[in-house]
Design an enzyme around this catalytic site. Structure first.
Site, PDB file in Angstrom:
ATOM      1  CB  THR A  65      -7.606   1.987 -12.105  1.00  6.81           C
ATOM      2  OG1 THR A  65      -8.234   2.256 -10.859  1.00  6.81           O
ATOM      3  CG2 THR A  65      -8.606   2.176 -13.231  1.00  6.81           C
ATOM      4  CB  THR A  66      -3.270   1.487 -14.988  1.00  9.82           C
ATOM      5  OG1 THR A  66      -3.669   2.836 -14.724  1.00  9.82           O
ATOM      6  CG2 THR A  66      -2.618   1.429 -16.350  1.00  9.82           C
ATOM      7  CE1 TYR A 126     -24.591  -1.434  -9.072  1.00 12.23           C
ATOM      8  CE2 TYR A 126     -24.561  -2.880  -7.172  1.00 12.23           C
ATOM      9  CZ  TYR A 126     -25.218  -2.361  -8.270  1.00 12.23           C
ATOM     10  OH  TYR A 126     -26.495  -2.744  -8.548  1.00 12.23           O
ATOM     11  CE1 TYR A 168      -7.349   6.573  -8.223  1.00 12.64           C
ATOM     12  CE2 TYR A 168      -7.368   4.171  -8.300  1.00 12.64           C
ATOM     13  CZ  TYR A 168      -7.397   5.389  -8.950  1.00 12.64           C
ATOM     14  OH  TYR A 168      -7.478   5.427 -10.318  1.00 12.64           O
ATOM     15  NE  ARG A 227     -11.826   3.489 -13.867  1.00 11.66           N
ATOM     16  CZ  ARG A 227     -11.229   3.086 -15.006  1.00 11.66           C
ATOM     17  NH1 ARG A 227     -10.385   3.884 -15.627  1.00 11.66           N
ATOM     18  NH2 ARG A 227     -11.490   1.913 -15.507  1.00 11.66           N
ATOM     19  CE  LYS A 235      -4.074   7.314  -9.220  1.00 16.98           C
ATOM     20  NZ  LYS A 235      -4.135   6.002  -9.929  1.00 16.98           N
ATOM     21  CB  ILE A 265      -0.229   7.253  -8.595  1.00 20.12           C
ATOM     22  CG1 ILE A 265       0.453   7.216  -7.216  1.00 20.12           C
ATOM     23  CG2 ILE A 265      -0.560   5.832  -9.061  1.00 20.12           C
ATOM     24  CD1 ILE A 265      -0.378   6.603  -6.113  1.00 20.12           C
TER      25      ILE A 265
END
Length: 294
Positions: free
Chosen positions: A47-48, A110, A136, A141, A164, A206
């Site tokens: 993501t980052t 989505y 994750y 999000r 995570k 993380i």
């Protein structure tokens, strides 16, 4: 008991961009900084790292570059998750081919899915690779939460070794720990919850913060794990104001601004993300100074 991928600080690394693509010169600098400053693992294309706005070709190039640059000094974990199972398998197999040490797989977003669909999605990926997999969970999000009993089902898959956890729900983390025990290692996905998750049996984080201060985050985790609880607690509390600034806008907007202020050239986030607002940048600069990073 399953073998873990790492203990301590895994840095969810930003991807440096130019107007034309990836800034590999700057990416190498970031990777070397992380290794020199004690990061225990690198997470690339997460993501980052803005994987959602990277092309498949860009992801492949970045994963291969990171693997070659790090050269097994610490594990490189590739963010290959997505909402198209077939494409996730393709990228995951590529990461395995070029020598990545593990995979980080975000929940499908989505289109989402049911809990049974999550088991089917992750199981299908797992049987098509041999690399260890970290789930994750970041429902804020993706709109999908991996429930504890789903974690239990997935922990039975031999190469799904960790999660995570970025739900922010410590009661859920406690239930996952209770159900899965040593069959699913837990990593904090939130920099403000490192110690609470370690206290529930987590083995690391993380981290976004560790883009700036890998040694600080590494030391916090190992202080706790070695019994230096007061020192670890003081570190967790010390970083809270900076962490708040790093999440004052959608990640990775503030972390890219912070790295640029530290003298790196990571570029701006890609649209639809935009540069940090002046007011938040001012607050971020103050905290970077307080943390002696600039």
């Amino acid at each position: 008991m399953k073998k873990n991928l790492f203990i301590g600080c895994g840095t969810a690394l930003v991807t440096p961009f130019t107007e034309d693509g990836i800034n590999f010169i700057e990416l190498e600098k970031l990777l070397e900084f992380q290794i020199a400053q004690g990061a225990d693992s690198i997470i690339i294309c997460g993501t980052t790292g803005e994987s959602s706005t990277m092309s498949l070709d860009e992801k492949k190039k970045v994963i291969e570059f990171a693997v070659k640059t790090v050269h097994k000094r610490i594990p490189v974990i590739s963010g290959t998750g997505g909402n198209n199972t077939k494409e996730v398998i393709e990228l995951s197999q590529y990461a395995e081919e070029v020598g990545a040490d593990g995979l980080l797989l975000v929940t499908p977003y989505y289109n989402k899915t049911t809990q049974a669909g999550l088991v089917a999605h992750y199981s299908e990926i797992a049987k098509n690779v041999t690399l260890p997999i970290i789930l994750y969970n970041v429902p804020s999000r993706t709109g999908v939460n991996i429930e504890p009993r789903t974690c239990l089902a997935l922990s039975k898959v031999s190469n799904i070794i960790g999660i995570k956890e970025a739900s922010g729900n410590l009661s859920q983390v406690a239930e996952i720990a209770s159900l899965c025990k040593d069959d699913l290692w837990i990593y904090s996905g939130n920099d403000d919850q490192i110690l609470p998750i370690l206290s529930l049996g987590g083995i690391g984080v993380i981290s976004v913060l560790s883009n700036l201060a890998p040694k600080f985050v590494h030391n916090m985790v190992f202080d706790y794990l070695s019994g230096n609880f007061t020192l670890a607690k003081d570190s967790q509390i010390k970083c809270i104001p900076l962490v708040h600034c790093l999440f004052s806008e959608v990640n990775p907007i503030p972390i890219k601004a912070a790295l640029n202020k530290m003298g790196y050239h990571v570029g701006l986030p890609r649209l639809p993300l935009i540069p940090i607002s002046p007011s938040h940048l001012y607050e971020l600069e103050l905290e970077l100074k307080n943390f002696k990073l600039i």
